[in-house]
Design a protein around this motif. Structure first.
Motif, mmCIF file in Angstrom:
data_model
loop_
_atom_site.group_PDB
_atom_site.id
_atom_site.type_symbol
_atom_site.label_atom_id
_atom_site.label_comp_id
_atom_site.label_asym_id
_atom_site.label_seq_id
_atom_site.Cartn_x
_atom_site.Cartn_y
_atom_site.Cartn_z
ATOM 1 N N THR A 70 19.629 -66.232 1.627
ATOM 2 C CA THR A 70 18.339 -65.401 1.820
ATOM 3 C C THR A 70 18.372 -64.321 0.751
ATOM 4 O O THR A 70 17.222 -63.599 0.582
ATOM 5 N N LYS A 71 19.272 -64.334 0.006
ATOM 6 C CA LYS A 71 19.270 -63.269 -1.231
ATOM 7 C C LYS A 71 19.211 -61.954 -0.715
ATOM 8 O O LYS A 71 19.070 -60.928 -1.422
ATOM 9 N N LYS A 72 19.646 -61.627 0.575
ATOM 10 C CA LYS A 72 19.777 -60.368 1.304
ATOM 11 C C LYS A 72 21.119 -59.640 0.676
ATOM 12 O O LYS A 72 22.150 -60.404 0.807
ATOM 13 N N ILE A 73 21.021 -58.461 0.443
ATOM 14 C CA ILE A 73 22.394 -57.782 0.046
ATOM 15 C C ILE A 73 23.310 -57.645 1.060
ATOM 16 O O ILE A 73 23.030 -57.177 2.354
ATOM 17 N N PHE B 245 17.108 -50.230 -5.825
ATOM 18 C CA PHE B 245 17.277 -51.728 -5.663
ATOM 19 C C PHE B 245 17.124 -51.875 -4.205
ATOM 20 O O PHE B 245 16.649 -52.985 -3.669
ATOM 21 N N LEU B 246 17.895 -51.256 -3.393
ATOM 22 C CA LEU B 246 17.915 -51.460 -1.982
ATOM 23 C C LEU B 246 16.629 -51.242 -1.357
ATOM 24 O O LEU B 246 16.146 -52.025 -0.585
ATOM 25 N N LEU B 247 15.874 -50.335 -1.705
ATOM 26 C CA LEU B 247 14.557 -49.960 -1.236
ATOM 27 C C LEU B 247 13.465 -51.155 -1.651
ATOM 28 O O LEU B 247 12.625 -51.639 -0.728
ATOM 29 N N ALA B 248 13.910 -51.498 -2.780
ATOM 30 C CA ALA B 248 12.643 -52.598 -3.449
ATOM 31 C C ALA B 248 13.049 -53.723 -2.617
ATOM 32 O O ALA B 248 12.146 -54.863 -2.359
#
Length: 819
Positions: free
Chosen positions: A593-596, A813-816
């Protein structure tokens, strides 16, 4: 004749009369006697008196506003004007008027009409009285000032002991003298001791003064008074006795102090450890203390008036020549003179003492030289001790070789000699390889024996003209002075390395050791002695790097490398000390998912030029210098603080921190982690420690205990760079870990190298079988991501997804990623 007595004084005459004609007449009569002032009313006259301050006043009796009686009484009631003579003028001739005038304070009475000569005589008489009165007052004041300035207390008493006079009005001598003392008894005025003495001597005194000393005990201590007491009759005809008191306390105390000082000086001179001889200006002895008697063999009674050279025979220790006693030089040149070096004193018994010290002139209070004093002491033991101390200060206590201090001196001399004669000097820095481990295994006592054996072997291998010194520890220096070629140092170094192949015997056992040698040559490599040693150290460091058991010459490239290393170490130390290390965060992703899903904390160091320094440069240096523990602690606390900030923003992101081998071995690691979690109130499951498998394999049993201790805190443990070490699967399954990271070196070539692909596949399979979470490092291409997903590795990190970011950029980067 009338004005002869007043010629030198200009008097002011005030006429008070309401009849202006009377004023004019009197002015004409009295003008020869002084300056005339007048007033036509009594009230105005009172104001005028203060301005002109008249010497005599002529006052009319009958005046309209104030009559003469009133004016007179007003003037006499004022102390400032009460002494001004007032002459009444009136037309009345009755005795009653003259009586009233005198009762009011007037001094004379002039009737009208005025008789010029009588009027002038009467005024002149009062002016003359006025002048004499002023002279008497002035004389009294001058006499009083004189009495007050006399440095003694002057008193006069009647025969009953009552005071008739004292020149102390302020209690300067005794507090009881302040205020009015006239009529007081002497026992209430003088201190007890003084009053009793005066009364006792009262019957003895005559016209001739009786002198005696009285001691008075007071608060500060004791005071001494010299008393002069004599019988006399006062001007008033009263019989009594005059008592004058002089304070001689200062003189008495000075004499006592002088006596005490003289006695103290005598005791001191007789008690001190130095010998003391005093002479007159001709060098004849006037004093000797007991030490001087003992050292010379002369008693004071025999030595008195003897020449000092007879009693004190001085010779030069080297030449045996007789020396001139420095006391004569002190007398001749009138200055302090030190004794010649190497002086020896031969006593009367023939015993010889090494002596030193000085002679000085003695002066009287006028600065005139009246003799000289010689102070000396036995330095025989001191000189022997000094030689021993000098040797100890310049030689190593264990091997008795020259130490660093003596070596530095010889290096400087060798460099100076080489410069003067165009030769060379070489410094060979010798270090025993792995001596620390040898010392720890043998024990320090055998280690010291090894150092001594090494010193003996090195000494046997070099010429006597060379200096062998020990710097400390296992480091020796060989100084080759006055050599002509660099090759000579190379030949000697090769000989030394080869000679170490023969084992050393310690405690009946053979031990083989090797040495590393660094060579620096003057003037080829260095400009002075200090640089010569520093470059030898750099060369020795290179020999160690190249594998030990060898020698290496200094080179400028090597020095540059060492200097860069030192600069990097300084930069790292300053950053740690000033809390200036930076921490960047590389996101961890769900590969599907490319989720952090987390972040790895990576330390960053900024150089003095503002450019980032690679971790591959400063991390090994931190481990080598022992700074890695402080560095790791700083990174841990910064990472926990950032994870707390993410949590406060509603983002649950676990953070992983790398732990080096030295950190993992630190017994305080668990406490430090617990403190970081507590300080930032961070849930333990949001912290992950990344430990290399190499660290785990150092002592598997101990590491298993350490991991259990860390896991009990609630944190996660990850094995970093798996597959690059030499781990055993049988040990690995015992470790209680949570995550296995696949090293980027395998991920990088997994699509191009079949072996790497199989290794990645095997690691993933192994991790799954052990129920470990798997994270692939170095994911840089989309193809790698897809291949990892196909192999069932669902988590990764790498430049495909994101490079390490600063805390600020990570938040951006988190917000984006959420939008």
């Amino acid at each position: 004749m009338l004005l002869s007595g007043l010629a030198n004084t200009v008097y002011r005459i005030l006429i008070i009369d309401d009849d202006i004609q009377n004023i004019f007449v009197l002015e004409d009569i009295l003008s020869p006697l002084g300056n005339i002032y007048f007033s036509e009313s009594g009230s105005n006259a009172l104001a005028l008196v203060d301005k002109i301050k008249p010497d005599v006043i002529l006052l009319d009796i009958e005046m309209p506003d104030m009559d003469g009686w009133q004016v007179c009484r007003a003037l006499k009631s004022n102390p400032r004007y009460s002494d001004i003579p007032i002459i009444f003028i009136t037309g009345h001739t009755e005795p009653e008027f003259e009586k009233l005038a005198l009762e009011s304070g007037g001094v004379d009475f002039i009737t009208k009409p005025f008789n010029a000569s009588i009027c002038c005589l009467r005024v002149h008489t009062q002016l003359k009285f006025r002048q004499q009165s002023h002279l008497i007052v002035k004389a009294k004041e001058e006499l009083q000032q004189l009495v007050n300035q006399v440095p003694m207390l002057i008193t006069y008493w009647d025969y009953e002991g009552h005071n008739l006079f004292s020149n102390d009005y302020s209690g300067a001598w005794f507090d009881t003298l302040s205020g009015e003392v006239n009529g007081k008894h002497i026992s209430n005025v003088f201190p007890n001791e003084l009053s009793r003495a005066v009364l006792i001597h009262q019957q003895e005194v005559t016209a001739e003064p009786l002198k005696y000393i009285v001691t008075v005990t007071d608060k500060p201590g004791m005071s001494f008074y010299e008393v002069f007491q004599s019988r006399m009759k006062s001007s008033a005809g009263v019989d009594g006795y005059l008592v004058t008191v002089v304070d001689v306390s200062e003189v008495k105390h000075a004499k006592q102090a002088l006596y005490s000082e003289k006695e103290r000086l005598r005791v001191t001179l007789n008690s001190i450890g130095d010998a003391v001889i005093a002479t007159d200006t001709k060098g004849l002895i006037t004093f000797m203390n007991p030490i001087a008697e003992r050292m010379t063999g002369w008693r004071i009674k025999d030595a008195l008036h003897q020449k000092i050279e007879t009693v004190m025979q001085l010779r030069d220790a080297n030449t045996r020549h007789t020396l001139l006693n420095p006391l004569y030089i002190a007398l001749r040149e009138q200055r302090i003179v030190a004794m010649a070096l190497n002086s020896q004193l031969t006593a009367r018994s023939g015993q010889v003492f090494a002596v030193e010290d000085s002679a000085a002139p003695i002066r009287n209070e006028n600065g005139e030289v009246i003799g000289a004093i010689m102070v000396f002491h036995d330095v025989s033991e001191t000189m022997a001790m000094a030689m021993k101390m000098s040797h100890l200060a310049n030689h190593d206590q264990l091997t008795d070789l020259p130490n660093r201090i003596l070596l530095q001196d010889r290096l400087s001399v060798a460099c100076s000699t080489a410069q003067s004669f165009g030769t060379k000097a070489a410094a060979l820095l010798v270090d025993i390889d792995h001596f620390k481990y040898l010392n720890d295994s043998l024990g320090h006592q055998l280690g010291d024996e090894m150092i001594c054996l090494m010193a003996q072997r090195l000494r046997s291998l070099i010429p006597p003209s060379y200096t062998l010194a020990r710097l400390g520890g296992d480091e020796f220096v060989i100084l080759m002075s006055d050599t002509h070629s660099v090759e000579a140092s190379s030949v000697l170094a090769s000989k030394l390395v080869e000679a170490m192949h023969e084992p050393f015997i310690l405690a009946d056992q053979k031990f083989s050791v090797s040495i590393s040698i660094g060579i620096s040559v003057y003037p080829n490599d260095a400009a002075d002695a200090e640089e010569l040693m520093r470059h030898a150290d750099v060369a020795m460091y290179r020999a160690k790097q190249e594998g030990r058991n060898r020698f290496s010459f200094f080179s400028h490239d090597l020095e540059s490398s060492i200097r860069e290393r030192h600069q990097l170490e300084t930069c790292l130390r300053n950053a740690i000390a000033n809390d200036e290390l930076l921490v960047h965060y590389q996101p961890k992703f769900d590969l599907a998912t490319k989720k952090i899903i987390g972040a790895e904390a990576l330390v960053r160091l900024v150089g003095a030029d503002g450019v980032f320094i690679s971790p591959t440069e400063f991390i090994p240096l931190a481990e080598e210098t022992g700074l890695i523990i402080k560095l790791g602690k700083q990174v841990l606390f910064k990472a926990c603080a950032e994870a707390r900030r993410w949590l406060d923003l509603g983002r649950v992101i676990p953070v992983s921190v790398n732990v080096a081998v030295a950190q993992f071995s630190d017994p305080n690691l668990a406490n430090m982690i617990e403190k970081a979690l507590t300080d930032y109130q961070l849930p333990a499951d949001l912290l992950e420690l990344e430990i290399t498998e190499t660290a785990l394999m150092i002592d598997a049993a101990e590491m298993q205990t350490k991991l259990s201790q860390l896991k009990s805190l609630g944190i996660k443990i990850s094995i970093d760079d798996f597959g690059t070490g030499y781990s055993s699967l049988s040990y690995l399954k015992k470790f209680n870990v949570d995550v296995m990271k696949i090293d980027m070196s395998f991920v990088k070539d997994m699509l191009n190298n079949k072996h790497d692909y199989e290794i990645v596949k095997t690691i993933i399979s192994l991790g799954k079988s052990m129920s470990l979470a798997l994270i692939a490092e170095g994911v840089e291409t989309e193809e790698q991501r897809q291949a990892l997903l196909e192999l069932d590795c669902t988590m990764g990190q790498g430049y495909l997804l994101s490079r390490p970011l600063s805390a600020k950029d990570f938040n951006t980067f988190l917000l984006a990623s959420e939008s």
